[in-house]
Design an enzyme around this catalytic site. Sequence first.
Site, PDB file in Angstrom:
ATOM      1  N   GLU A  96       0.829  -1.213   0.000  1.00 53.49           N
ATOM      2  CA  GLU A  96       0.000   0.000   0.000  1.00 53.49           C
ATOM      3  C   GLU A  96       0.859   1.257   0.000  1.00 53.49           C
ATOM      4  O   GLU A  96       2.015   1.228   0.412  1.00 53.49           O
ATOM      5  CB  GLU A  96      -0.887   0.013   1.261  1.00 53.49           C
ATOM      6  CG  GLU A  96      -2.350  -0.297   1.002  1.00 53.49           C
ATOM      7  CD  GLU A  96      -3.108   0.810   0.277  1.00 53.49           C
ATOM      8  OE1 GLU A  96      -2.497   1.654  -0.406  1.00 53.49           O
ATOM      9  OE2 GLU A  96      -4.349   0.829   0.409  1.00 53.49           O
ATOM     10  N   ASP A  97       0.268   2.353  -0.437  1.00 50.16           N
ATOM     11  CA  ASP A  97       0.975   3.635  -0.404  1.00 50.16           C
ATOM     12  C   ASP A  97       0.912   4.244   0.998  1.00 50.16           C
ATOM     13  O   ASP A  97       1.916   4.655   1.557  1.00 50.16           O
ATOM     14  CB  ASP A  97       0.410   4.618  -1.442  1.00 50.16           C
ATOM     15  CG  ASP A  97      -1.115   4.779  -1.385  1.00 50.16           C
ATOM     16  OD1 ASP A  97      -1.777   4.062  -0.612  1.00 50.16           O
ATOM     17  OD2 ASP A  97      -1.646   5.628  -2.122  1.00 50.16           O
ATOM     18  N   ASP A 100      -4.411   5.232   6.372  1.00 55.54           N
ATOM     19  CA  ASP A 100      -4.982   6.375   7.074  1.00 55.54           C
ATOM     20  C   ASP A 100      -5.979   5.831   8.108  1.00 55.54           C
ATOM     21  O   ASP A 100      -5.589   5.432   9.202  1.00 55.54           O
ATOM     22  CB  ASP A 100      -5.644   7.261   6.008  1.00 55.54           C
ATOM     23  CG  ASP A 100      -5.956   8.657   6.504  1.00 55.54           C
ATOM     24  OD1 ASP A 100      -5.444   9.028   7.565  1.00 55.54           O
ATOM     25  OD2 ASP A 100      -6.712   9.367   5.839  1.00 55.54           O
ATOM     26  N   ARG A 162       1.441  12.144  -8.867  1.00 55.20           N
ATOM     27  CA  ARG A 162       1.928  10.785  -8.601  1.00 55.20           C
ATOM     28  C   ARG A 162       3.372  10.581  -9.067  1.00 55.20           C
ATOM     29  O   ARG A 162       4.096   9.745  -8.550  1.00 55.20           O
ATOM     30  CB  ARG A 162       1.038   9.755  -9.320  1.00 55.20           C
ATOM     31  CG  ARG A 162      -0.395   9.680  -8.789  1.00 55.20           C
ATOM     32  CD  ARG A 162      -1.077   8.446  -9.359  1.00 55.20           C
ATOM     33  NE  ARG A 162      -2.527   8.504  -9.265  1.00 55.20           N
ATOM     34  CZ  ARG A 162      -3.236   8.141  -8.195  1.00 55.20           C
ATOM     35  NH1 ARG A 162      -2.631   7.682  -7.123  1.00 55.20           N
ATOM     36  NH2 ARG A 162      -4.546   8.227  -8.212  1.00 55.20           N
TER      37      ARG A 162
END
Length: 175
Positions: A96-97, A100, A162
Amino acid sequence: MEHLDILISEEEIKKRVKELAKEITKNYKGKDLCLICVLKGAIMFMVDLAKEIDLLLEMDFMAVSSYGNEKTSSGVVKIIKDLDEPIEGKHVLIVEDIIDSGRTLSYLVKILKDRKPASIRICTLLDKPEKRLTDVKVDYVGFTIEDKFVLGHGLDYMQKYRNIPYIAVMKDEDN
Ligand code: IMP
Ligand code: MG
């Protein structure tokens, strides 16, 4: 870029990715590892990470979207693009980036577990633990950051930024 402040430089990211890859290489030795990229945010991180992992591995891609309407966003995400290959019996590492609230990931883990992988773990470039609403267990974290809106290295702001090779925050933005 002028209106951006660098939070994590390209060099710092590279160094950390190498460390994570080394750890992953050690932990998955002799196992069938399948990296699952959560599109689109994790694409840069996954590519960099995969190149540094010294194992024979598979790479697969998945795209999900949270329901925009807050009333229905209780951990329900829509699969836009599913994996191409089955994961039964494989050691799965979700890449995952950023994590949150953790809702996206909790849901992903739940649906992927039903497919009976040998194991399922999570690797994220960034973690914002302050905002966590679920108790998702993250196994590999690149950087733990404050609750600020970040962009670059795969992460977007309205689908842009990005391609920026570092992690940044917008200048003069009260986030
Ligand atoms: P969660 O379900 O709340 O954990 O949402 C995680 C997703 O929200 C990430 O995969 C990102 O796509 C997006 N996101 C969360 N924080 C940021 C941020 O600071 N910048 C860009 N995207 C973010
Ligand atoms: Mg994302």
